[in-house]
Enzyme design. Structure first.
Site, PDB file in Angstrom:
ATOM      1  N   ASP A  71      -0.600   2.090 -10.596  1.00 44.60           N
ATOM      2  CA  ASP A  71      -0.042   3.294 -10.364  1.00 44.60           C
ATOM      3  C   ASP A  71       0.621   3.717 -11.690  1.00 44.60           C
ATOM      4  O   ASP A  71      -0.207   3.800 -12.701  1.00 44.60           O
ATOM      5  CB  ASP A  71       1.141   3.238  -9.326  1.00 44.60           C
ATOM      6  CG  ASP A  71       1.796   4.373  -8.853  1.00 44.60           C
ATOM      7  OD1 ASP A  71       0.918   5.241  -8.538  1.00 44.60           O
ATOM      8  OD2 ASP A  71       3.029   4.522  -9.343  1.00 44.60           O
TER       9      ASP A  71
ATOM     10  N   HIS B  10      -2.247   2.687  -0.845  1.00 42.73           N
ATOM     11  CA  HIS B  10      -1.884   2.583  -2.314  1.00 42.73           C
ATOM     12  C   HIS B  10      -1.235   1.459  -2.940  1.00 42.73           C
ATOM     13  O   HIS B  10      -1.640   1.063  -4.144  1.00 42.73           O
ATOM     14  CB  HIS B  10      -0.782   3.956  -2.390  1.00 42.73           C
ATOM     15  CG  HIS B  10      -0.336   3.945  -3.645  1.00 42.73           C
ATOM     16  ND1 HIS B  10      -1.320   4.358  -4.709  1.00 42.73           N
ATOM     17  CD2 HIS B  10       0.835   4.008  -4.393  1.00 42.73           C
ATOM     18  CE1 HIS B  10      -0.616   4.397  -5.912  1.00 42.73           C
ATOM     19  NE2 HIS B  10       0.536   4.254  -5.650  1.00 42.73           N
TER      20      HIS B  10
END
Length: 291
Positions: free
Chosen positions: A104, A271
């Site tokens: 991320d 995610h």
């Protein structure tokens, strides 16, 4: 958690960083995402420490590392500044070259580090991203709706900060709904929430996103104009249940930004790959990282 690791505070590039460090072997830097801390590596780092010297810092602005004051140009939160922290940290620990695994926002820092210090980064694994420049230059309505937090967090200081701080835990639950909250280990989740209860952490996160739409794009466009690309081998992993799988041909995108070999695949997760599917992440790294 992190059995055999030490918790330390070490110098970055003008800031002090909290980190955990453990293991023996070649140096390996792990960089976390938003709104997390280095604790996101709790299911991966101990296994990697059996073969590597693992360093897991909190990025500046996050967790319990320093949070520089906001500025009009957001330079203190540019990925170049965050990358300089990592270079200073690793050199301070005696590591002139090292491998990087990042998720991320941390993966965006790692991408910039690989561009600014190509002689230092030996191998790079990025999780659940494509380059920031590609995100913005190909943005459409699906992206705006799916990654709406990018545009909310980048609003002028202190508007998003005030809204988040009215109910930090409600914001955290909403923001992390891309995954399932029960995938976070209780100790890790508690660390994330404790950090977010510091108003300066929320400010740091927002400054990170403000930098992404301003100074980071300037740096990225300058790198592209200069022909800079990732030189080292690059592994891209992404969650099969997330948006990267839907919106992009991730390997094709990364091949445009890399000069070295590019490989990768999806992982059966949302995610939060390292917390949702640690075994799959470790298996992918086993075949990629050099020992």
């Amino acid at each position: 958690m992190f059995e055999g690791f030490t918790e330390e505070r070490r110098a970055g590039d003008g800031v002090t960083l909290r980190l955990r460090r453990g293991g023996e072997g070649p140096p390996l830097l792990l960089l976390h995402g938003n709104p997390q801390t280095h604790m996101m590596w709790n299911r991966v780092a101990p296994e990697l420490a059996k073969r590597f010297t693992v360093i897991c810092p909190d990025l500046r602005g996050y967790g319990f590392s320093d949070k520089p004051s906001p500025s009009a140009d957001h330079a203190a939160y540019a990925k170049r500044a965050m990358a300089a922290d990592m270079l200073a940290l690793m050199r301070g620990l005696g590591h002139e070259t090292f491998q990087v695994v990042a998720h991320d926002r941390g993966a965006r820092v790692a991408h910039r580090l690989a561009l600014d210090a190509p002689q230092v980064v030996q191998r790079l694994c990025v999780m659940d991203i494509v380059p920031t420049l590609h995100h913005f230059e190909t943005a459409d309505m699906d992206f705006a709706l799916g990654y709406h937090h990018w545009f909310f967090l980048a609003q002028p200081h202190p508007k998003p900060e005030r809204m988040i701080l009215r109910d930090v835990e409600d914001w955290f639950a909403s923001h992390t709904s891309r995954g399932q909250q029960e995938v976070f280990a209780p100790e890790a989740r508690a660390d994330y929430i404790a950090a977010l209860h510091q108003p300066v952490t929320v400010m740091g996160i927002c400054e990170d996103y403000r930098a992404a739409i301003t100074i980071d794009l300037e740096h990225d466009r300058a790198s592209r104009a200069a022909g800079q690309k990732v030189e080292c081998p690059l592994l891209a992993l992404w969650g099969a249940k997330g948006k990267i799988e839907v919106w992009y041909d991730a390997l094709a995108v990364w091949q445009d930004y890399a000069r070295g070999p590019v490989s990768g695949h999806s992982v059966n997760s949302g995610h939060y790959l390292a917390e949702e599917a640690p075994e799959d992440v470790l298996a992918a790294l086993e075949g990629f990282l050099a020992r």
